[in-house]
Design an enzyme around this catalytic site. Structure first.
Site, PDB file in Angstrom:
ATOM      1  N   LYS A  35     -17.460  -1.428  -0.555  1.00 15.63           N
ATOM      2  CA  LYS A  35     -16.425  -1.700   0.445  1.00 15.63           C
ATOM      3  C   LYS A  35     -15.736  -0.403   0.855  1.00 15.63           C
ATOM      4  O   LYS A  35     -15.945   0.656   0.258  1.00 15.63           O
ATOM      5  CB  LYS A  35     -15.409  -2.698  -0.119  1.00 15.63           C
ATOM      6  CG  LYS A  35     -14.672  -2.207  -1.354  1.00 15.63           C
ATOM      7  CD  LYS A  35     -13.717  -3.263  -1.893  1.00 15.63           C
ATOM      8  CE  LYS A  35     -12.992  -2.735  -3.132  1.00 15.63           C
ATOM      9  NZ  LYS A  35     -11.979  -3.682  -3.631  1.00 15.63           N
ATOM     10  N   ARG A 130      -4.124 -13.171  -6.943  1.00 15.32           N
ATOM     11  CA  ARG A 130      -4.387 -12.451  -5.696  1.00 15.32           C
ATOM     12  C   ARG A 130      -5.330 -13.259  -4.817  1.00 15.32           C
ATOM     13  O   ARG A 130      -4.981 -13.676  -3.731  1.00 15.32           O
ATOM     14  CB  ARG A 130      -4.955 -11.059  -6.010  1.00 15.32           C
ATOM     15  CG  ARG A 130      -5.022 -10.146  -4.808  1.00 15.32           C
ATOM     16  CD  ARG A 130      -5.487  -8.752  -5.173  1.00 15.32           C
ATOM     17  NE  ARG A 130      -6.877  -8.731  -5.631  1.00 15.32           N
ATOM     18  CZ  ARG A 130      -7.570  -7.609  -5.789  1.00 15.32           C
ATOM     19  NH1 ARG A 130      -7.002  -6.431  -5.575  1.00 15.32           N
ATOM     20  NH2 ARG A 130      -8.832  -7.653  -6.195  1.00 15.32           N
ATOM     21  N   TYR A 244       6.613  24.266   5.970  1.00 13.64           N
ATOM     22  CA  TYR A 244       7.722  23.448   6.454  1.00 13.64           C
ATOM     23  C   TYR A 244       8.810  23.294   5.398  1.00 13.64           C
ATOM     24  O   TYR A 244       8.536  23.127   4.203  1.00 13.64           O
ATOM     25  CB  TYR A 244       7.227  22.046   6.828  1.00 13.64           C
ATOM     26  CG  TYR A 244       6.489  21.978   8.147  1.00 13.64           C
ATOM     27  CD1 TYR A 244       7.127  22.310   9.340  1.00 13.64           C
ATOM     28  CD2 TYR A 244       5.169  21.567   8.198  1.00 13.64           C
ATOM     29  CE1 TYR A 244       6.464  22.232  10.555  1.00 13.64           C
ATOM     30  CE2 TYR A 244       4.484  21.481   9.400  1.00 13.64           C
ATOM     31  CZ  TYR A 244       5.144  21.820  10.573  1.00 13.64           C
ATOM     32  OH  TYR A 244       4.470  21.736  11.775  1.00 13.64           O
ATOM     33  N   MET A 292      -0.176  18.505   8.027  1.00 10.00           N
ATOM     34  CA  MET A 292      -1.227  17.645   8.549  1.00 10.00           C
ATOM     35  C   MET A 292      -2.601  18.305   8.500  1.00 10.00           C
ATOM     36  O   MET A 292      -3.596  17.667   8.155  1.00 10.00           O
ATOM     37  CB  MET A 292      -0.906  17.238   9.997  1.00 10.00           C
ATOM     38  CG  MET A 292      -1.921  16.276  10.593  1.00 10.00           C
ATOM     39  SD  MET A 292      -1.599  15.877  12.310  1.00 10.00           S
ATOM     40  CE  MET A 292      -0.079  14.935  12.164  1.00 10.00           C
TER      41      MET A 292
END
Length: 350
Positions: A35, A130, A244, A292
């Protein structure tokens, strides 16, 4: 290269499946979970390599994933769908011979009304809360379901990566109470359950993350390797900051390399100021925030300016990297972005 390289070692993938398969009795079939695009590594190369190695049962999360996998593998291998028979799935299930793992009476009704006794399986809830039918639901439909001949009856362990957790034995006992004597193939274990021992294996095991080099299979060979090109190097003087938010300030002169990779590539921002990249086995600490598209790395001690640095490698596997990010190896693998140059390694790539 202006973007990172993701090397996918298909020989290691196959070796991991073979090692897990060897832990079960010959009467137990070892399937494969592919998956989430083969845990982020590409469902096509991953599933082809596993099929070539002998896997005949595959598990996906949703019917759409099953449709893609059927295009890759063709007819023959069985494809089970964890989410079951959802509204709108009927044509895909029928046309592509997918096997939904029915999770509720509603799904059971939908499947039987639309497709009769077309191949299906059942998922039972043994305590994870679940997916799956709870004991009272199962008791009400078990005779009907078993009369239709399910391909598989399964459940899923919540705490299998913690071998001593009491819920493992509680779920095992519940699964036995719900399924002993049913005369249909049974499955309880993914990677962690498979490693708990033969009493958890039943007829089919479903390893997932262990195939791709992740815990709890600590003997797994690493499958994913990532190298990031250095865009630029610079000397940073004492008192100057990097990145940053000026979150890292040099205390002494340092040489900082900026590499092409960041949280858009699945290298999570939470790794900021933690962990390292590697050059020929030598650790180079991350400095400042992961952005990023770029990560700043301290290469002062190398004495050379490398063309690239490795972030997934022999020295730092997927779970070690995940630890710096405060997450798990699953998230690192399945977050790997589309910008990498993906290179398949090993005989399985043929």
């Amino acid at each position: 290269m202006s973007t990172g390289t993701l090397n996918i070692d298909l020989d290691a993938l196959v070796a991991n499946w073979q090692a897990l398969d060897a832990k079960s009795a010959p009467t137990v079939e070892t399937a494969a979970v592919v998956k989430a695009d083969g845990y982020g590594l590409g469902v096509a190369p991953v599933s082809r390599a596993l099929a070539k190695a002998g896997v005949r049962k595959f598990f996906v999360a949703a019917a759409e994933e099953g449709a893609e996998l059927r295009q890759v593998l063709g007819r023959g291998p069985e494809i089970f769908v964890f989410s079951g028979h959802m509204a709108g799935d009927t044509d895909m299930i029928s046309d592509l011979d997918l096997i939904p793992l029915l999770n509720s009476v509603d799904q059971l009704t939908r499947h039987f009304e639309a497709l009769g006794t077309a191949p299906f399986g059942v998922q039972l809830d043994t305590g994870m809360n679940r997916l799956g039918m709870e004991p009272a639901e199962w008791a009400g439909v078990a005779e009907l379901v078993l009369g239709a001949g399910p391909q598989l009856v399964m459940s899923h362990l919540a705490c299998a990566d913690e071998p001593d957790h009491p819920q493992n034995i509680a779920q095992l006992e519940m699964f036995r109470a719900m399924t002993d004597g049913i005369g249909a193939p049974r499955s309880l274990s993914a990677t962690g359950g498979l490693l708990l021992g033969p009493e958890y294996h039943f007829d089919v095991t479903r390893p997932g993350v262990g195939l791709y080099g992740g815990l709890p299979f600590d003997a797994a060979r690493p499958v994913a390797h990532i190298s990031l090109p250095v865009i630029q190097s610079r000397v940073v003087e004492p008192g100057e900051s990097v990145g940053y938010g000026a979150s890292w300030v040099a205390e002494e002169q340092a040489t900082i390399a900026t590499v092409a990779g960041g949280y858009a590539d699945g290298l999570l921002r939470s790794m900021s100021g933690k962990g390292a990249l590697y050059h020929e086995g030598t650790a180079c600490p991350i400095r400042g925030r992961v952005s990023m598209d770029m990560i700043a790395v301290d290469i002062t001690h190398l004495g050379v300016e490398p063309r690239s640095l490795d972030i997934l490698c022999a020295e730092q596997g997927v779970d070690a990297l995940a630890g710096f990010a405060g997450t798990i190896g699953y998230e690192i693998l399945t977050s790997l972005g589309a910008r990498y140059r993906r290179q398949l390694l090993g005989g399985g790539a043929a």
